[in-house]
Motif scaffolding. Structure first.
Motif: not given
Length: 188
Positions: A98-112
């Motif tokens: 996940l580390a290589s694109h963690a920023g993008l995943y955070r944008e598409l996957l909200s907390p919770g």
């Protein structure tokens, strides 16, 4: 799979667009990526982009769908009786990648666990968990599958957003124990 999805040209074009998006998002957040820059990097026309995707978020979700499949496969990469102390090796490997694109995943996957990628993850994981639980004759396949999907999506999202401090190996072990315990919870 529809005819358009089975067409190798469609697959190649979508792969080009996905690679270009991941490369663009390595340099900047999705909100700062333009369709013009993306199609230039991918070597396709703007009309081609819109033939395949409604917008950049749709492409991003599609590009990240592999992570959804990896997560679902990682959680089901065991046979027999699961050992809560030892997650399947695919699960820690999944968190490492996940580390290589963690920023993008955070944008598409909200907390919770919500957001467009969270919806895909929840749907795919719930369906797989429900099917396997039903095949095993375990009680309450719908209830437990929903709990497993919500738990995993929520923990994953919160970890990506820094609400849970743990290394990839630590979070893999923690979430694995939670999910095994959900499956073992006695239900009436």
């Amino acid at each position: 799979m529809t005819g358009a999805q089975a067409d190798p040209r469609t697959a190649r074009t979508r792969a080009k667009l996905s690679r270009a998006l991941l490369e663009e998002c390595a340099d900047r957040p999705l909100a700062e990526v333009s369709v013009a820059a993306l199609v230039r990097r991918a070597g396709v026309g703007r009309a081609t982009f819109y033939l395949h995707y409604a917008d950049l978020e749709a492409l991003a979700v599609d590009a990240c769908a592999d992570i959804v499949r990896e997560a679902v496969d990682a959680l089901h990469a065991w046979r027999g009786t699961p050992d809560p102390a030892a997650p399947p090796p695919a699960l820690p490997a999944f968190f490492d990648r996940l580390a290589s694109h963690a920023g993008l995943y955070r944008e598409l996957l909200s907390p919770g666990g919500s957001g467009p990628l969270g919806q895909v993850l929840h749907q795919d994981l719930r369906a797989r968990s429900r099917t396997e639980r039903a095949l095993a004759g375990a009680p309450e396949p719908d209830l437990v599958a929903s709990a497993v999907a919500a738990t995993f999506a929520g923990v994953l999202a919160d970890w990506l957003h820094g609400h849970i401090e743990a290394t990839p190996a630590q979070i893999a072990h923690r979430v694995w124990r939670l999910l095994v315990n959900l499956h073992r919870t006695p239900l009436p």
